[in-house]
Design a protein around this motif. Structure first.
Motif, PDB file in Angstrom:
ATOM      1  N   ARG A 248     -12.248 -10.957   2.315  1.00 15.99           N
ATOM      2  CA  ARG A 248     -13.386 -11.618   2.423  1.00 15.99           C
ATOM      3  C   ARG A 248     -13.936 -11.543   3.772  1.00 15.99           C
ATOM      4  O   ARG A 248     -15.226 -11.767   4.046  1.00 15.99           O
ATOM      5  N   SER A 249     -13.059 -11.672   4.889  1.00 15.91           N
ATOM      6  CA  SER A 249     -13.735 -11.801   6.330  1.00 15.91           C
ATOM      7  C   SER A 249     -14.459 -10.148   6.559  1.00 15.91           C
ATOM      8  O   SER A 249     -15.481 -10.300   7.260  1.00 15.91           O
ATOM      9  N   VAL A 250     -13.769  -9.287   5.909  1.00 11.08           N
ATOM     10  CA  VAL A 250     -14.509  -7.898   6.058  1.00 11.08           C
ATOM     11  C   VAL A 250     -15.701  -7.889   5.366  1.00 11.08           C
ATOM     12  O   VAL A 250     -16.758  -7.433   5.923  1.00 11.08           O
ATOM     13  N   ALA A 251     -15.831  -8.381   3.902  1.00 11.11           N
ATOM     14  CA  ALA A 251     -17.141  -8.159   3.309  1.00 11.11           C
ATOM     15  C   ALA A 251     -18.020  -9.379   3.867  1.00 11.11           C
ATOM     16  O   ALA A 251     -19.349  -8.977   3.834  1.00 11.11           O
ATOM     17  N   ASP A 252     -17.654 -10.435   4.577  1.00 14.82           N
ATOM     18  CA  ASP A 252     -18.647 -11.056   5.319  1.00 14.82           C
ATOM     19  C   ASP A 252     -19.301 -10.721   6.309  1.00 14.82           C
ATOM     20  O   ASP A 252     -20.555 -11.137   6.615  1.00 14.82           O
ATOM     21  N   ARG A 253     -18.783  -9.692   6.983  1.00 17.71           N
ATOM     22  CA  ARG A 253     -19.329  -8.814   8.004  1.00 17.71           C
ATOM     23  C   ARG A 253     -20.480  -7.810   7.851  1.00 17.71           C
ATOM     24  O   ARG A 253     -20.791  -7.148   8.252  1.00 17.71           O
ATOM     25  N   GLY A 254     -20.422  -7.656   6.203  1.00 17.88           N
ATOM     26  CA  GLY A 254     -21.327  -6.525   5.884  1.00 17.88           C
ATOM     27  C   GLY A 254     -20.489  -5.308   5.641  1.00 17.88           C
ATOM     28  O   GLY A 254     -21.388  -4.204   5.538  1.00 17.88           O
ATOM     29  N   TRP A 255     -19.088  -5.077   5.604  1.00 12.64           N
ATOM     30  CA  TRP A 255     -18.431  -4.023   5.633  1.00 12.64           C
ATOM     31  C   TRP A 255     -17.803  -3.911   4.111  1.00 12.64           C
ATOM     32  O   TRP A 255     -18.024  -5.130   3.305  1.00 12.64           O
ATOM     33  N   ILE A 256     -17.403  -2.910   3.730  1.00 11.93           N
ATOM     34  CA  ILE A 256     -16.682  -2.607   2.338  1.00 11.93           C
ATOM     35  C   ILE A 256     -15.256  -2.876   2.462  1.00 11.93           C
ATOM     36  O   ILE A 256     -14.488  -2.223   3.435  1.00 11.93           O
ATOM     37  N   ALA A 257     -14.620  -3.831   1.903  1.00 14.50           N
ATOM     38  CA  ALA A 257     -13.131  -3.787   2.013  1.00 14.50           C
ATOM     39  C   ALA A 257     -12.484  -3.310   0.832  1.00 14.50           C
ATOM     40  O   ALA A 257     -12.968  -3.470  -0.349  1.00 14.50           O
ATOM     41  N   CYS A 258     -11.427  -2.524   1.182  1.00 12.41           N
ATOM     42  CA  CYS A 258     -10.436  -1.880   0.181  1.00 12.41           C
ATOM     43  C   CYS A 258      -9.002  -2.364   0.300  1.00 12.41           C
ATOM     44  O   CYS A 258      -8.592  -1.887   1.017  1.00 12.41           O
ATOM     45  N   GLY A 259      -8.744  -3.021  -0.359  1.00 15.03           N
ATOM     46  CA  GLY A 259      -7.358  -3.532  -0.725  1.00 15.03           C
ATOM     47  C   GLY A 259      -6.462  -2.655  -1.359  1.00 15.03           C
ATOM     48  O   GLY A 259      -6.371  -2.349  -2.567  1.00 15.03           O
ATOM     49  N   MET A 260      -5.655  -1.871  -0.655  1.00 15.44           N
ATOM     50  CA  MET A 260      -4.609  -0.894  -1.220  1.00 15.44           C
ATOM     51  C   MET A 260      -3.330  -1.329  -1.530  1.00 15.44           C
ATOM     52  O   MET A 260      -2.564  -1.998  -0.804  1.00 15.44           O
ATOM     53  N   ASN A 261      -3.159  -1.242  -2.921  1.00 18.18           N
ATOM     54  CA  ASN A 261      -1.739  -1.725  -3.395  1.00 18.18           C
ATOM     55  C   ASN A 261      -0.553  -0.719  -3.218  1.00 18.18           C
ATOM     56  O   ASN A 261      -1.069   0.623  -3.609  1.00 18.18           O
ATOM     57  N   PHE A 262       0.376  -0.921  -2.955  1.00 12.88           N
ATOM     58  CA  PHE A 262       1.491   0.316  -2.810  1.00 12.88           C
ATOM     59  C   PHE A 262       1.819   0.546  -4.292  1.00 12.88           C
ATOM     60  O   PHE A 262       1.687  -0.064  -5.470  1.00 12.88           O
ATOM     61  N   ARG A 263       2.676   1.708  -4.401  1.00 10.29           N
ATOM     62  CA  ARG A 263       3.263   1.906  -5.642  1.00 10.29           C
ATOM     63  C   ARG A 263       3.932   0.981  -6.711  1.00 10.29           C
ATOM     64  O   ARG A 263       4.874   0.406  -5.929  1.00 10.29           O
ATOM     65  N   GLY A 264       3.528   0.961  -7.771  1.00  9.69           N
ATOM     66  CA  GLY A 264       4.160  -0.526  -8.575  1.00  9.69           C
ATOM     67  C   GLY A 264       3.837  -1.653  -8.089  1.00  9.69           C
ATOM     68  O   GLY A 264       4.518  -2.868  -8.470  1.00  9.69           O
ATOM     69  N   CYS A 265       2.851  -1.993  -7.321  1.00  3.50           N
ATOM     70  CA  CYS A 265       2.552  -3.293  -6.928  1.00  3.50           C
ATOM     71  C   CYS A 265       1.028  -3.524  -7.334  1.00  3.50           C
ATOM     72  O   CYS A 265       0.193  -2.548  -7.802  1.00  3.50           O
ATOM     73  N   GLY A 266       0.678  -4.779  -7.490  1.00  2.00           N
ATOM     74  CA  GLY A 266      -0.444  -5.293  -8.044  1.00  2.00           C
ATOM     75  C   GLY A 266      -0.705  -5.204  -9.267  1.00  2.00           C
ATOM     76  O   GLY A 266      -1.887  -5.180  -9.784  1.00  2.00           O
ATOM     77  N   GLY A 267       0.153  -5.209 -10.207  1.00  2.00           N
ATOM     78  CA  GLY A 267       0.253  -5.372 -11.493  1.00  2.00           C
ATOM     79  C   GLY A 267       0.068  -3.748 -12.127  1.00  2.00           C
ATOM     80  O   GLY A 267       0.117  -3.625 -13.356  1.00  2.00           O
ATOM     81  N   GLU A 268       0.015  -2.704 -11.236  1.00  3.36           N
ATOM     82  CA  GLU A 268       0.044  -1.290 -11.670  1.00  3.36           C
ATOM     83  C   GLU A 268       1.432  -0.900 -12.055  1.00  3.36           C
ATOM     84  O   GLU A 268       2.356  -0.920 -11.206  1.00  3.36           O
ATOM     85  N   GLU A 269       1.597  -0.116 -13.087  1.00 10.33           N
ATOM     86  CA  GLU A 269       3.045   0.147 -13.521  1.00 10.33           C
ATOM     87  C   GLU A 269       3.280   1.468 -12.959  1.00 10.33           C
ATOM     88  O   GLU A 269       2.759   2.430 -12.260  1.00 10.33           O
ATOM     89  N   LEU A 270       4.674   1.603 -12.355  1.00 11.33           N
ATOM     90  CA  LEU A 270       5.295   2.505 -11.707  1.00 11.33           C
ATOM     91  C   LEU A 270       5.295   3.862 -12.582  1.00 11.33           C
ATOM     92  O   LEU A 270       6.057   3.814 -13.567  1.00 11.33           O
ATOM     93  N   LYS A 271       4.617   5.120 -12.003  1.00 10.31           N
ATOM     94  CA  LYS A 271       4.592   6.137 -13.068  1.00 10.31           C
ATOM     95  C   LYS A 271       5.867   7.135 -12.626  1.00 10.31           C
ATOM     96  O   LYS A 271       6.097   7.886 -13.504  1.00 10.31           O
ATOM     97  N   THR A 272       6.368   7.014 -11.642  1.00 13.25           N
ATOM     98  CA  THR A 272       7.242   7.880 -10.957  1.00 13.25           C
ATOM     99  C   THR A 272       8.523   7.050 -10.344  1.00 13.25           C
ATOM    100  O   THR A 272       8.368   5.801  -9.737  1.00 13.25           O
ATOM    101  N   PRO A 273       9.662   7.593 -10.453  1.00 11.65           N
ATOM    102  CA  PRO A 273      10.921   6.860 -10.267  1.00 11.65           C
ATOM    103  C   PRO A 273      10.917   6.904  -8.459  1.00 11.65           C
ATOM    104  O   PRO A 273      12.139   6.616  -7.942  1.00 11.65           O
ATOM    105  N   ARG A 274       9.807   6.978  -7.852  1.00 12.14           N
ATOM    106  CA  ARG A 274       9.825   7.124  -6.394  1.00 12.14           C
ATOM    107  C   ARG A 274       8.735   6.073  -6.122  1.00 12.14           C
ATOM    108  O   ARG A 274       7.491   6.030  -6.214  1.00 12.14           O
ATOM    109  N   GLY A 275       9.511   4.627  -5.644  1.00 11.99           N
ATOM    110  CA  GLY A 275       8.644   3.706  -5.167  1.00 11.99           C
ATOM    111  C   GLY A 275       8.126   3.941  -3.608  1.00 11.99           C
ATOM    112  O   GLY A 275       8.402   4.836  -3.175  1.00 11.99           O
TER     113      GLY A 275
END
Length: 564
Positions: A248-275
């Motif tokens: 939110r602090s980034v977007a409030d300054r007028g920039w684009i914020a991109c929150g990167m979730n790691f493998r298997g994080c953020g509700g995204e299913e882990l597709k490979t046995p390498r976390g």
């Protein structure tokens, strides 16, 4: 016949008497000395005993008087009554508030700043030390950090609040937010949560850009606003409060914020046995390259297009901070850092990763979080059941008590990459020590070629010791600015709100945004003055050799054609 004088004792009686007399005199003198010394010791012992007895009697009398006073006060207050309970609770609350106010006053101070006196850092420190928009004209490096009462004054509570507080509400979302799922080279998927500021229109007749068009520009290009990629910590995702606040602090300054979730994080299913782990930078590298391809391009030179003036910044928290530092060091050493990367911010970076640096109970809690992630993705891990030694390692993981034992068991199966170009992906470490050594970003920080801000707290029980041990390596680089605060915990830094009570915003959010804004302002001024080319703006240290060009030259010398 005269006998032997040595055997006849009666020959020299006077000498024998003198010897006996002297011996008796010496013995009597020693006895008298010992007796006098013993008398002195007994007198001192008796005096000490009397003093101790007197002190104990005085303490007992004082305690007895205070006990009687407390009894009288309790008889007067009578907590059984409503008035008694109100008085009692008011007294306790007042004492706690007074103690907290004094503690807050002791902790309120500006941060400590460590860096070289390079031209780049001198300009940055001057810019971050002065803020013309504030009342006292002080910037983030010179103004006092006033911690929140009860939360910010204690490192453990501040760390807990950073993870448990929900952050900005989605009900009052002033920006466009959406999720993108990006596929990696090995088939793994990464969830990217975007937060894009909506354009402001000065007139009602201005042409409006729809939200669908804004989303399409981010997903397919061209991106015309600065992009800030933010990485979370271990066992977390972009849904945690500290991540939402940063975005939110980034977007409030007028920039684009991109929150990167790691493998298997953020509700995204882990597709490979390498976390994910603390050493593998391949996913971050892939995300950066895909975002770079979407940035706005400028005039063609020959048959190639040159990247435009759209910058990209990296921000990492805890384990994510270690990853961005390692990534910048790897790319800087090989001379392959994308030109769009203009700086980074590292929050709560351990720098030196080792199981011995994480003490109880954090080593147990971190290990439990990793076990939970493995169980949630057990379906994909079960595909490797035919590998008997992997099953044995999983059993060791589930029986491990700490994060160190867990890393040691999983080390032979962790995904990794070479630390030099072309950063080939590999599998496995010899043991936990080998993994921790490769993952420690303090081995790569001296090769960082862009401005990097490192922020940590002195009451951060997770990384404070490791960060202090790596301070000398950080200061070897003329592009690294180290900031240490007196309070804040691990990713906390909650400041007191204007009213004085409640939990305020994080100081680190403002520090991160001010740092990025300072780098952007310096780039703009340098471009206007023509002091530096677009490839070397705010970069006082020369970049390393370009590994791609080196490989191409080797192939050319051998009349071969490379696939680069």
């Amino acid at each position: 016949m005269q006998g032997n004088p040595r055997k006849n004792n009666h020959v020299f009686p006077s000498v024998k008497d003198d010897i006996n007399a002297n011996a008796n005199a010496n013995a009597n003198a020693n006895v008298n000395a010992y007796a006098a010394r013993g008398s002195i010791i007994r007198k001192k012992r008796n005096k000490s005993t009397k003093n101790l007895q007197s002190s104990l009697r005085n303490m007992y009398h004082q305690f007895d008087r205070r006990r009687s006073s407390i009894n009288e006060l309790s008889e007067y207050i009578k907590p059984e009554t409503a008035l008694g309970w109100i008085t009692f609770l008011t007294s306790i609350s007042t004492a706690i508030i007074i103690h907290e106010l004094r503690l807050q006053q002791r902790l309120t101070c500006p941060p400590l700043v460590y860096s070289q006196d390079s031209p780049l850092l001198q300009r940055l420190k001057h810019r971050l030390s002065h803020n013309p928009n504030s009342k006292d004209q002080k910037g983030i490096l010179t103004r006092d950090i006033k911690p929140t009462l009860l939360v910010g004054t204690r490192g453990t509570i501040a760390s807990t609040a950073a993870y448990l507080l929900h952050g900005p509400s989605k009900a009052h979302q002033p920006h466009l937010s959406f999720r993108e799922v990006m596929t990696m080279a090995d088939g793994a998927t990464i969830a990217l949560d975007w937060e894009v500021p909506l354009p402001a229109y000065k007139s009602t007749i201005d042409v409006r850009t729809s939200t669908s068009q804004l989303k399409a520009n981010v997903l397919y290009g061209p991106i015309v606003l600065p992009v800030v990629i933010i990485l979370h910590g271990i066992n977390n995702d972009t849904g945690f409060g500290y991540m939402k606040n940063l975005m939110r602090s980034v977007a409030d300054r007028g920039w684009i914020a991109c929150g990167m979730n790691f493998r298997g994080c953020g509700g995204e299913e882990l597709k490979t046995p390498r976390g994910y782990n603390a050493a593998y930078t391949g996913d971050l590298r892939n995300v950066v390259l895909q975002i770079q391809a979407r940035l706005r391009k400028i005039t063609k030179f020959g048959s190639k297009e040159k990247d435009g003036d759209v910058p990209v910044f990296l921000v990492g928290n805890s384990l994510g901070a270690n990853l961005i530092t390692k990534y910048l060091g790897e790319e800087g050493f090989s001379g392959t850092l994308p030109e769009c990367i203009k700086g980074g911010v590292s929050l709560g970076n351990p720098l030196h990763i080792h199981s011995g640096n994480v003490k109880f109970p954090f080593n147990v809690l971190l290990g439990a979080g990793v076990k939970k992630t493995i169980l949630q993705s057990w379906k994909v891990f079960s595909d490797m059941s035919s590998c008997w030694h992997f099953g044995d390692a999983v059993r060791q993981v589930m029986l491990s008590k700490t994060i160190g034992e867990l890393d040691d068991a999983l080390a032979p199966f962790l995904i990794r990459n070479d630390t030099t170009y072309p950063f080939s992906t590999k599998i496995g470490y010899e043991n936990g020590e080998d993994y921790w050594r490769d993952a420690s970003s303090n081995r790569y920080i001296q090769h960082v070629q862009v401005p990097l801000l490192l922020i940590s707290s002195r009451d951060d029980s997770l990384v404070v010791n490791a960060a202090l041990q790596s301070l000398a390596r950080c200061l070897e680089n003329p592009n690294v600015l180290v900031v240490k605060t007196k309070c804040g915990g691990h990713l906390g830094w909650h400041e007191a709100p204007p009213g004085g009570f409640g939990v305020g915003k994080s100081w680190a959010d403002s520090a991160m945004a001010d740092f990025i804004e300072a780098v952007l302002d310096m780039r703009t001024k340098d471009m206007k003055r023509g002091e530096a080319s677009d490839a070397n703006i705010v970069n006082s240290a020369p970049r390393g050799p370009n590994a791609v060009e080196m490989v191409e030259s080797i192939y050319a010398s051998r009349n071969l054609q490379s696939k680069l």
